[in-house]
Write a protein that holds these residues in place. Structure first.
Motif, PDB file in Angstrom:
ATOM      1  N   THR A  21       0.859  -1.178   0.000  1.00  0.00           N
ATOM      2  CA  THR A  21       0.000   0.000   0.000  1.00  0.00           C
ATOM      3  C   THR A  21       0.903   1.238   0.000  1.00  0.00           C
ATOM      4  O   THR A  21       2.133   1.120  -0.031  1.00  0.00           O
ATOM      5  CB  THR A  21      -0.910   0.033   1.250  1.00  0.00           C
ATOM      6  OG1 THR A  21      -0.102   0.317   2.412  1.00  0.00           O
ATOM      7  CG2 THR A  21      -1.627  -1.301   1.444  1.00  0.00           C
ATOM      8  N   LYS A  22       0.295   2.407   0.065  1.00  0.00           N
ATOM      9  CA  LYS A  22       1.086   3.635   0.145  1.00  0.00           C
ATOM     10  C   LYS A  22       1.772   3.779   1.501  1.00  0.00           C
ATOM     11  O   LYS A  22       2.661   4.615   1.670  1.00  0.00           O
ATOM     12  CB  LYS A  22       0.193   4.845  -0.120  1.00  0.00           C
ATOM     13  CG  LYS A  22      -0.304   4.921  -1.556  1.00  0.00           C
ATOM     14  CD  LYS A  22      -1.173   6.151  -1.775  1.00  0.00           C
ATOM     15  CE  LYS A  22      -1.657   6.231  -3.217  1.00  0.00           C
ATOM     16  NZ  LYS A  22      -2.522   7.421  -3.442  1.00  0.00           N
ATOM     17  N   GLU A  23       1.355   2.945   2.476  1.00  0.00           N
ATOM     18  CA  GLU A  23       1.891   3.047   3.828  1.00  0.00           C
ATOM     19  C   GLU A  23       2.859   1.924   4.190  1.00  0.00           C
ATOM     20  O   GLU A  23       3.791   2.143   4.968  1.00  0.00           O
ATOM     21  CB  GLU A  23       0.735   3.059   4.834  1.00  0.00           C
ATOM     22  CG  GLU A  23      -0.190   4.251   4.649  1.00  0.00           C
ATOM     23  CD  GLU A  23      -1.491   4.120   5.412  1.00  0.00           C
ATOM     24  OE1 GLU A  23      -2.148   5.160   5.602  1.00  0.00           O
ATOM     25  OE2 GLU A  23      -1.844   3.000   5.814  1.00  0.00           O
ATOM     26  N   THR A  24       2.631   0.730   3.631  1.00  0.00           N
ATOM     27  CA  THR A  24       3.470  -0.418   3.986  1.00  0.00           C
ATOM     28  C   THR A  24       3.688  -1.337   2.800  1.00  0.00           C
ATOM     29  O   THR A  24       2.898  -1.360   1.854  1.00  0.00           O
ATOM     30  CB  THR A  24       2.825  -1.259   5.114  1.00  0.00           C
ATOM     31  OG1 THR A  24       1.569  -1.780   4.664  1.00  0.00           O
ATOM     32  CG2 THR A  24       2.632  -0.454   6.381  1.00  0.00           C
ATOM     33  N   GLY A  67       7.541  -0.014   6.479  1.00  0.00           N
ATOM     34  CA  GLY A  67       6.408   0.880   6.654  1.00  0.00           C
ATOM     35  C   GLY A  67       6.828   2.318   6.893  1.00  0.00           C
ATOM     36  O   GLY A  67       8.020   2.632   6.985  1.00  0.00           O
ATOM     37  N   ASP A  68       5.839   3.187   7.020  1.00  0.00           N
ATOM     38  CA  ASP A  68       6.087   4.623   7.209  1.00  0.00           C
ATOM     39  C   ASP A  68       6.385   4.911   8.689  1.00  0.00           C
ATOM     40  O   ASP A  68       5.623   5.617   9.359  1.00  0.00           O
ATOM     41  CB  ASP A  68       4.901   5.440   6.701  1.00  0.00           C
ATOM     42  CG  ASP A  68       3.569   5.005   7.298  1.00  0.00           C
ATOM     43  OD1 ASP A  68       3.549   4.026   8.078  1.00  0.00           O
ATOM     44  OD2 ASP A  68       2.545   5.654   6.990  1.00  0.00           O
ATOM     45  N   VAL A  71       6.233   8.247  10.446  1.00  0.00           N
ATOM     46  CA  VAL A  71       4.948   8.702  11.006  1.00  0.00           C
ATOM     47  C   VAL A  71       4.802   8.111  12.399  1.00  0.00           C
ATOM     48  O   VAL A  71       4.796   8.813  13.400  1.00  0.00           O
ATOM     49  CB  VAL A  71       3.771   8.279  10.101  1.00  0.00           C
ATOM     50  CG1 VAL A  71       2.438   8.704  10.728  1.00  0.00           C
ATOM     51  CG2 VAL A  71       3.918   8.889   8.712  1.00  0.00           C
ATOM     52  N   HIS A  74       2.016   2.506  13.752  1.00  0.00           N
ATOM     53  CA  HIS A  74       0.651   1.997  13.669  1.00  0.00           C
ATOM     54  C   HIS A  74       0.378   1.220  12.389  1.00  0.00           C
ATOM     55  O   HIS A  74      -0.121   0.085  12.421  1.00  0.00           O
ATOM     56  CB  HIS A  74      -0.352   3.149  13.815  1.00  0.00           C
ATOM     57  CG  HIS A  74      -1.772   2.699  13.955  1.00  0.00           C
ATOM     58  ND1 HIS A  74      -2.510   2.210  12.902  1.00  0.00           N
ATOM     59  CD2 HIS A  74      -2.589   2.673  15.034  1.00  0.00           C
ATOM     60  CE1 HIS A  74      -3.721   1.897  13.317  1.00  0.00           C
ATOM     61  NE2 HIS A  74      -3.799   2.169  14.613  1.00  0.00           N
ATOM     62  N   HIS A  75       0.679   1.829  11.242  1.00  0.00           N
ATOM     63  CA  HIS A  75       0.369   1.178   9.963  1.00  0.00           C
ATOM     64  C   HIS A  75       1.131  -0.132   9.807  1.00  0.00           C
ATOM     65  O   HIS A  75       0.581  -1.127   9.325  1.00  0.00           O
ATOM     66  CB  HIS A  75       0.710   2.117   8.801  1.00  0.00           C
ATOM     67  CG  HIS A  75      -0.101   3.372   8.794  1.00  0.00           C
ATOM     68  ND1 HIS A  75       0.411   4.587   8.403  1.00  0.00           N
ATOM     69  CD2 HIS A  75      -1.390   3.614   9.164  1.00  0.00           C
ATOM     70  CE1 HIS A  75      -0.518   5.522   8.505  1.00  0.00           C
ATOM     71  NE2 HIS A  75      -1.618   4.962   8.967  1.00  0.00           N
ATOM     72  N   THR A  76       2.387  -0.136  10.213  1.00  0.00           N
ATOM     73  CA  THR A  76       3.203  -1.347  10.088  1.00  0.00           C
ATOM     74  C   THR A  76       2.639  -2.475  10.944  1.00  0.00           C
ATOM     75  O   THR A  76       2.454  -3.600  10.468  1.00  0.00           O
ATOM     76  CB  THR A  76       4.663  -1.057  10.487  1.00  0.00           C
ATOM     77  OG1 THR A  76       5.203  -0.071   9.602  1.00  0.00           O
ATOM     78  CG2 THR A  76       5.505  -2.328  10.422  1.00  0.00           C
ATOM     79  N   ASP A  79      -0.939  -3.596   9.676  1.00  0.00           N
ATOM     80  CA  ASP A  79      -0.884  -4.279   8.377  1.00  0.00           C
ATOM     81  C   ASP A  79      -0.225  -5.651   8.480  1.00  0.00           C
ATOM     82  O   ASP A  79      -0.599  -6.578   7.759  1.00  0.00           O
ATOM     83  CB  ASP A  79      -0.176  -3.408   7.341  1.00  0.00           C
ATOM     84  CG  ASP A  79      -1.034  -2.225   6.883  1.00  0.00           C
ATOM     85  OD1 ASP A  79      -2.119  -2.031   7.474  1.00  0.00           O
ATOM     86  OD2 ASP A  79      -0.624  -1.508   5.961  1.00  0.00           O
TER      87      ASP A  79
END
Length: 202
Positions: A21-24, A67-68, A71, A74-76, A79
């Motif tokens: 994704t754009k985050e991970t 991942g990001d 930031v 969380h996203h990592t 996901d």
């Protein structure tokens, strides 16, 4: 990963999956019947927890996540829970013969944690574990609940987790992950050839 030898006619209980994704960006190779464990997510404590989960679950797990983290984590973490949950579901296949239900208490120093689960294909999470400290190294303690929710939803697992007591977030979190691993090790065991359900299907 060395995949365990499978007898003729048997289905290997393993799954390879990737998600971007754009985050991970995540790549995962899972075997429910054992293998190497190699984890790299960029979050040291989370790597430690996933390694413990796989070890006590008796799984083979090769996981790489980018991942990001500029930031936050969380996203990592979430996901990875999504992808691992999907891999578990696929590796279980039609779930014929698996024990399905399992539970485990795990102590770690002053902390005691409990996990009960059902590989029911009816995802649900009950999470009752207060974290006395907000951070564990570079890991936000609140992310444990996010990981468990993503895992439960995407694996089709009813998952109940509770910290009975404890005053160290590291110990509580590690006991939760270990209790999940121990419970999963039993729940995924094949002890028959029929579906463990009065409905005849999971």
């Amino acid at each position: 990963m060395k995949v365990p030898i499978v007898k003729a006619g048997e289905r290997p209980r393993a799954y390879i999956i990737s998600r971007k994704t754009k985050e991970t960006e995540i790549s995962l190779n899972l075997s429910l019947d054992g293998g190497e464990v190699k984890v790299s997510t960029g979050i040291g404590f989370f790597d430690h927890m996933l390694t413990a989960l796989a070890f006590y679950g008796g799984f083979g797990l090769e996981l790489t996540a980018k991942g990001d983290l500029h930031v936050d984590g969380h996203h990592t973490v979430e996901d990875v829970g999504i992808v691992l949950g999907q891999a578990i579901s696929q590796a279980l296949g039609d779930r014929k013969g698996v024990c399905r239900f399992a539970s485990a208490y795990i102590p770690m120093d002053e902390a005691l944690c409990f996990t009960a689960l059902d590989l029911s294909n009816r995802p649900f999470l009950v999470f009752d574990a207060a974290m006395p400290q907000e951070r564990i190294g570079d890991y936000d303690a609140c992310l444990t609940e996010e990981f468990m929710r993503a895992l439960a939803v995407n694996s089709g697992m009813t998952l109940h987790m509770k910290a009975l007591y404890g005053n160290n977030a590291h110990h509580i979190t590690e006991a939760l992950f270990k209790s999940l691993g121990v419970a999963l090790k039993h729940a995924v065991k094949v002890e028959g050839d029929g579906v463990v359900s009065t409905k005849g299907v999971l």
